[in-house]
Design a protein around this motif. Structure first.
Motif, PDB file in Angstrom:
ATOM      1  N   SER A  44       0.830  -1.163   0.121  1.00  0.00           N
ATOM      2  CA  SER A  44      -0.032   0.057  -0.196  1.00  0.00           C
ATOM      3  C   SER A  44       1.085   1.347   0.017  1.00  0.00           C
ATOM      4  CB  SER A  44      -0.898  -0.119   1.070  1.00  0.00           C
ATOM      5  OG  SER A  44      -1.893  -0.981   1.288  1.00  0.00           O
ATOM      6  N   LEU A  48      -2.074   2.453   7.090  1.00  0.00           N
ATOM      7  CA  LEU A  48      -3.344   2.202   7.413  1.00  0.00           C
ATOM      8  C   LEU A  48      -4.098   3.083   8.188  1.00  0.00           C
ATOM      9  CD1 LEU A  48      -5.268  -0.240   6.416  1.00  0.00           C
ATOM     10  CD2 LEU A  48      -4.808  -1.421   8.730  1.00  0.00           C
ATOM     11  N   ASN A  74      -8.400  -5.926  14.456  1.00  0.00           N
ATOM     12  CA  ASN A  74      -8.826  -5.257  13.231  1.00  0.00           C
ATOM     13  C   ASN A  74      -9.261  -4.083  13.249  1.00  0.00           C
ATOM     14  OD1 ASN A  74     -11.226  -5.712  14.575  1.00  0.00           O
ATOM     15  ND2 ASN A  74     -12.064  -7.487  13.275  1.00  0.00           N
ATOM     16  N   THR A 104      -5.925 -15.087   3.400  1.00  0.00           N
ATOM     17  CA  THR A 104      -6.379 -13.474   3.328  1.00  0.00           C
ATOM     18  C   THR A 104      -5.999 -12.651   4.922  1.00  0.00           C
ATOM     19  OG1 THR A 104      -8.225 -14.379   4.649  1.00  0.00           O
ATOM     20  CG2 THR A 104      -8.492 -14.296   2.079  1.00  0.00           C
ATOM     21  N   CYS A 111      -6.204  -5.143   6.860  1.00  0.00           N
ATOM     22  CA  CYS A 111      -5.911  -4.630   5.594  1.00  0.00           C
ATOM     23  C   CYS A 111      -7.239  -4.760   4.656  1.00  0.00           C
ATOM     24  CB  CYS A 111      -4.651  -5.264   4.994  1.00  0.00           C
ATOM     25  SG  CYS A 111      -3.170  -4.845   6.061  1.00  0.00           S
ATOM     26  N   PRO A 112      -7.094  -3.924   3.600  1.00  0.00           N
ATOM     27  CA  PRO A 112      -8.187  -4.019   2.690  1.00  0.00           C
ATOM     28  C   PRO A 112      -8.162  -5.336   1.751  1.00  0.00           C
ATOM     29  CG  PRO A 112      -6.648  -2.227   1.932  1.00  0.00           C
ATOM     30  CD  PRO A 112      -6.178  -2.579   3.445  1.00  0.00           C
ATOM     31  N   ASP A 113      -8.948  -5.654   0.970  1.00  0.00           N
ATOM     32  CA  ASP A 113      -8.995  -6.810   0.329  1.00  0.00           C
ATOM     33  C   ASP A 113      -8.080  -6.692  -0.727  1.00  0.00           C
ATOM     34  OD1 ASP A 113     -11.534  -7.740   1.506  1.00  0.00           O
ATOM     35  OD2 ASP A 113     -12.576  -7.288  -0.244  1.00  0.00           O
ATOM     36  N   ARG A 116      -2.514  -7.665   3.113  1.00  0.00           N
ATOM     37  CA  ARG A 116      -2.607  -8.260   4.366  1.00  0.00           C
ATOM     38  C   ARG A 116      -1.246  -7.606   5.114  1.00  0.00           C
ATOM     39  NH1 ARG A 116       2.101 -10.987   4.020  1.00  0.00           N
ATOM     40  NH2 ARG A 116       2.361 -12.369   2.146  1.00  0.00           N
ATOM     41  N   CYS A 221       0.304  -2.482   4.665  1.00  0.00           N
ATOM     42  CA  CYS A 221      -0.291  -3.672   4.126  1.00  0.00           C
ATOM     43  C   CYS A 221       0.530  -4.042   2.639  1.00  0.00           C
ATOM     44  CB  CYS A 221      -1.612  -3.360   3.918  1.00  0.00           C
ATOM     45  SG  CYS A 221      -2.690  -2.771   5.116  1.00  0.00           S
ATOM     46  N   LYS A 223       0.518  -6.538  -0.782  1.00  0.00           N
ATOM     47  CA  LYS A 223      -0.293  -7.125  -1.567  1.00  0.00           C
ATOM     48  C   LYS A 223      -0.132  -8.579  -1.697  1.00  0.00           C
ATOM     49  CE  LYS A 223      -2.409  -6.510  -6.136  1.00  0.00           C
ATOM     50  NZ  LYS A 223      -2.154  -5.672  -7.303  1.00  0.00           N
TER      51      LYS A 223
END
Length: 224
Positions: A44, A48, A74, A104, A111-113, A116, A221, A223
């Motif tokens: 990213s 975050l 989370n 995941t 983290c977003p979809d 992680r 995060c 990818k």
């Protein structure tokens, strides 16, 4: 205006062109770092919880510092300026398996979809396979948002900038070391449900070390 070409450096592309009589350079980059020779991993661009993701990710300012997380939870425990509720009450618990470096990212991965939390080995690989440079004064101050460590294939190209966000202390969430250190969680568990590894950097070093999970650190995060 159509521009075509290719890049010799993973993650970075520069296109020189003339428009309306003006010489211009278009810089396109994905944020990330090498994790071995010739292998570039995307991260990213922002921590975050960053409040403005339209800014230049390589220029550290308050809006890209992001939030502070306790390991395995989370939801953030604090923003750049204040605690969120009672210290330690946000985002579940810090049990083993909440964050993982497979699939995941574990049941509590924040983290977003598609992203992680990185593993300690991935942070170690970033350290070993990139050139680290620094910006800012690295003087401790609650208002010093301009210090950072920057990783890239050489000292001129920066593809991953991590602001020196400091940390929130484990006892009561007090802000500590902003502007002089950075602490970024990994998924790697160490002992029981109490400690995990994190990336640490200062004005003169960067490594991965062991910390108590109830400390508040930044999250960047990677990818999947």
């Amino acid at each position: 205006l159509n521009i075509t070409g290719s890049s010799n450096t993973p993650g970075v592309a520069y296109f020189n062109f003339t428009f309306a009589g003006q010489s211009c350079t278009l810089n396109i980059y994905s944020c990330g770092a090498f994790v071995s020779a010739g292998v570039f991993r995307e991260f990213s661009c922002f921590n975050l919880g960053a409040t403005n993701t339209t800014l230049d990710p390589n220029v550290p300012v308050e809006a890209i510092h992001g939030d502070y997380y306790q390991w395995g939870r989370n939801a953030p425990a604090a923003t750049t300026s204040a605690l969120i509720g009672t210290w330690g009450s946000q985002g579940g618990n810090s049990n083993n398996g909440n964050w993982t470096s497979t699939g995941t990212g574990g049941p509590n991965d924040p983290c977003p979809d598609g992203f992680r939390v990185p593993s300690s080995a991935e942070w170690d690989a970033v350290i070993a396979n990139n050139t680290a440079t620094r910006t800012g004064t690295f003087i401790e101050s609650n208002t010093n948002f301009g210090s950072s460590i920057q990783y890239g294939p050489n000292a001129s190209i920066k593809t991953l900038t991590l602001p020196a966000t400091g940390r929130r202390l484990s006892g009561a969430g007090t802000l500590d070391d902003r502007g002089t250190t950075g602490n970024y969680w990994s998924t790697t568990e160490v002992v029981s449900n109490s400690t995990s590894r994190a990336l640490f950097f200062s004005s003169n070093g960067n490594d991965t070390s062991v910390y108590v999970r109830i400390s508040g650190f930044s999250v960047r995060c990677i990818k999947e």
